[in-house]
Design a protein around this motif. Structure first.
Motif, PDB file in Angstrom:
ATOM      1  N   LEU A 254       0.816  -1.207   0.000  1.00 49.57           N
ATOM      2  CA  LEU A 254       0.000   0.000   0.000  1.00 49.57           C
ATOM      3  C   LEU A 254       0.857   1.268   0.000  1.00 49.57           C
ATOM      4  CD1 LEU A 254      -2.822   1.221   0.031  1.00 49.57           C
ATOM      5  CD2 LEU A 254      -2.770   1.114   2.549  1.00 49.57           C
ATOM      6  N   GLY A 255       1.896   1.283   0.828  1.00 50.22           N
ATOM      7  CA  GLY A 255       2.726   2.478   0.921  1.00 50.22           C
ATOM      8  C   GLY A 255       3.377   2.851  -0.397  1.00 50.22           C
ATOM      9  N   SER A 256       3.954   1.866  -1.081  1.00 46.78           N
ATOM     10  CA  SER A 256       4.625   2.172  -2.343  1.00 46.78           C
ATOM     11  C   SER A 256       3.619   2.532  -3.418  1.00 46.78           C
ATOM     12  CB  SER A 256       5.502   0.999  -2.792  1.00 46.78           C
ATOM     13  OG  SER A 256       4.733  -0.173  -2.939  1.00 46.78           O
ATOM     14  N   TYR A 257       2.436   1.889  -3.414  1.00 46.49           N
ATOM     15  CA  TYR A 257       1.403   2.241  -4.396  1.00 46.49           C
ATOM     16  C   TYR A 257       1.011   3.706  -4.224  1.00 46.49           C
ATOM     17  CZ  TYR A 257      -2.861   2.105  -7.212  1.00 46.49           C
ATOM     18  OH  TYR A 257      -3.826   2.349  -8.162  1.00 46.49           O
ATOM     19  N   VAL A 258       0.760   4.117  -2.992  1.00 50.98           N
ATOM     20  CA  VAL A 258       0.355   5.500  -2.734  1.00 50.98           C
ATOM     21  C   VAL A 258       1.463   6.471  -3.147  1.00 50.98           C
ATOM     22  CG1 VAL A 258      -0.218   7.170  -0.923  1.00 50.98           C
ATOM     23  CG2 VAL A 258      -1.282   4.909  -0.912  1.00 50.98           C
ATOM     24  N   ALA A 259       2.695   6.165  -2.771  1.00 50.55           N
ATOM     25  CA  ALA A 259       3.803   7.066  -3.081  1.00 50.55           C
ATOM     26  C   ALA A 259       4.003   7.213  -4.587  1.00 50.55           C
ATOM     27  CB  ALA A 259       5.085   6.559  -2.429  1.00 50.55           C
ATOM     28  N   LEU A 260       3.939   6.099  -5.298  1.00 51.71           N
ATOM     29  CA  LEU A 260       4.154   6.157  -6.746  1.00 51.71           C
ATOM     30  C   LEU A 260       2.950   6.753  -7.464  1.00 51.71           C
ATOM     31  CD1 LEU A 260       6.032   2.779  -7.212  1.00 51.71           C
ATOM     32  CD2 LEU A 260       6.966   5.077  -7.477  1.00 51.71           C
ATOM     33  N   ALA A 290      -3.346   6.625   2.868  1.00 58.52           N
ATOM     34  CA  ALA A 290      -2.109   6.768   3.627  1.00 58.52           C
ATOM     35  C   ALA A 290      -2.346   6.622   5.121  1.00 58.52           C
ATOM     36  CB  ALA A 290      -1.469   8.123   3.330  1.00 58.52           C
ATOM     37  N   GLN A 291      -3.536   6.987   5.571  1.00 61.66           N
ATOM     38  CA  GLN A 291      -3.858   6.854   6.987  1.00 61.66           C
ATOM     39  C   GLN A 291      -3.999   5.393   7.399  1.00 61.66           C
ATOM     40  OE1 GLN A 291      -3.735   9.619   8.856  1.00 61.66           O
ATOM     41  NE2 GLN A 291      -3.205  10.580   6.892  1.00 61.66           N
ATOM     42  N   GLN A 299       6.339   0.709   5.352  1.00 58.31           N
ATOM     43  CA  GLN A 299       5.317   1.247   4.468  1.00 58.31           C
ATOM     44  C   GLN A 299       4.672   2.512   5.044  1.00 58.31           C
ATOM     45  OE1 GLN A 299       4.640   0.136   1.462  1.00 58.31           O
ATOM     46  NE2 GLN A 299       6.201  -1.433   1.647  1.00 58.31           N
ATOM     47  N   GLU A 300       5.148   2.969   6.191  1.00 59.13           N
ATOM     48  CA  GLU A 300       4.544   4.168   6.772  1.00 59.13           C
ATOM     49  C   GLU A 300       4.796   5.386   5.899  1.00 59.13           C
ATOM     50  OE1 GLU A 300       4.546   6.660  10.984  1.00 59.13           O
ATOM     51  OE2 GLU A 300       5.953   5.024  10.668  1.00 59.13           O
ATOM     52  N   ILE A 301       3.762   6.193   5.707  1.00 59.63           N
ATOM     53  CA  ILE A 301       3.869   7.410   4.902  1.00 59.63           C
ATOM     54  C   ILE A 301       3.646   8.608   5.808  1.00 59.63           C
ATOM     55  CG2 ILE A 301       2.892   8.719   2.998  1.00 59.63           C
ATOM     56  CD1 ILE A 301       2.037   6.098   1.772  1.00 59.63           C
ATOM     57  N   ARG A 302       4.558   9.542   5.740  1.00 57.56           N
ATOM     58  CA  ARG A 302       4.437  10.744   6.579  1.00 57.56           C
ATOM     59  C   ARG A 302       4.246  11.959   5.678  1.00 57.56           C
ATOM     60  NH1 ARG A 302       5.638   9.556  11.751  1.00 57.56           N
ATOM     61  NH2 ARG A 302       6.872   7.698  12.166  1.00 57.56           N
TER      62      ARG A 302
END
Length: 302
Positions: A254-260, A290-291, A299-302
């Motif tokens: 999930l983290g990498s999907y959101v970031a990309l 992201a939440q 995978q944490e997104i800040r």
């Protein structure tokens, strides 16, 4: 190189053993190799049969061309120790294969009169004979003093590659580009295979291979113009559905999907292919996802 030289390698890892084997195949005399781990010693036996295993200082003393193929963070210490031990000498060619370092890390060798070159193959290695054909046409990022450029080009040619010149001050950026493109590609592809497997696919690699090969070729040829998919089309509901299912079945991705997805959205917004109002809706969906990323994980997104 125009004449046969005695080659020594310190750090017979995946890169060092393969490059040494390629130089041997080109007619050079690999006289000694240093490798402490069992894996390194197996590589020496497999790729450099008959080459003696020796201490780094003995390897350095025995050769005219010293290949330093140790980890980036160890390189300065290795050069300093060899120089302090008197194992390096004037006129000796000392070459490292680190992508992020240039010539400054070899300063202790240069101070004793050694000739220095930074030479990095833009290739991923298995540390086996399968790597040798891959060197043909491989690009090597080279940083060298003006007086050593011809020697560096000749060395790259003996390895079967092509030289591209990288300025000392851009060495880290050059390496970051390679790492971002290659290393992170492996992560993305692995996560994509995990998603397909979770969706019931029994051969994710075969499903992805033609798509990824086409996407890579298109990206290398056309850059951003090769972008396709729901972000480019502005399919907010599709993106939201992706995020919901990834959260449920492949949360590690999930983290990498959101970031990309954010990075992709920024690119198509900048070039005008996406309207700001639709981009805002996609951004809100990404913010909500992201939440849901687990705190404290990679995978944490800040």
């Amino acid at each position: 190189m125009s004449t046969t030289v005695k080659v020594g390698v310190v750090g017979a890892g995946r890169v060092g053993a393969v490059l040494s084997a390629a130089l041997r195949a080109a007619g050079h005399d690999v006289v000694a190799a240093a490798g402490e781990s069992d894996a390194s010693r197996r590589r020496i036996a497999d790729l450099l049969p008959g080459v003696p295993v020796a201490k780094p200082s003995d390897v350095a003393r025995s050769c005219d061309l010293l290949l330093l193929t140790v980890p980036d963070d160890s390189l300065h210490n290795v050069v300093s120790v060899l120089a302090a031990a008197g194992a390096l000498r004037p006129g000796q060619l000392v070459v490292h294969t680190s992508g992020c370092h240039g010539l400054s890390v070899l300063a202790p060798a240069a101070e004793v009169g050694a000739r220095t070159v930074a030479l990095h193959p833009a290739m991923t290695f298995t540390g086996t004979s399968r790597d040798l054909p891959r060197l043909r046409g491989c690009v090597f990022g080279v940083t060298a003093p003006e007086a050593e450029r011809a020697t560096a080009e000749s060395l790259v040619a003996d390895l079967g590659g092509n030289a591209t010149w990288v300025a000392e001050e851009h060495r880290t950026l050059y390496h970051a580009g390679l790492a971002h493109g290659a290393n992170h590609l492996v992560t993305v592809v692995t996560e994509a295979m995990e998603m397909l497997r979770a969706a019931g696919g029994d051969d994710p690699a075969s499903t992805l291979r033609p798509l990824l090969q086409a996407a890579l070729d298109n990206a290398l040829r056309s850059g951003d113009a090769a972008l396709t998919g729901p972000i480019v089309r502005g399919d907010v509901e599709t993106v939201s559905a992706h995020l919901t299912d990834i959260s449920a079945h492949a949360p590690q991705a999930l983290g990498s999907y959101v970031a990309l997805a954010r990075a992709t959205l920024a690119r198509v917004l900048t070039d005008g292919r996406q309207l700001p109002i639709r981009a805002q809706r996609i951004t809100r969906a990404l913010d909500a996802a992201a939440q849901r990323v687990r705190p404290g994980t990679t995978q944490e997104i800040r």
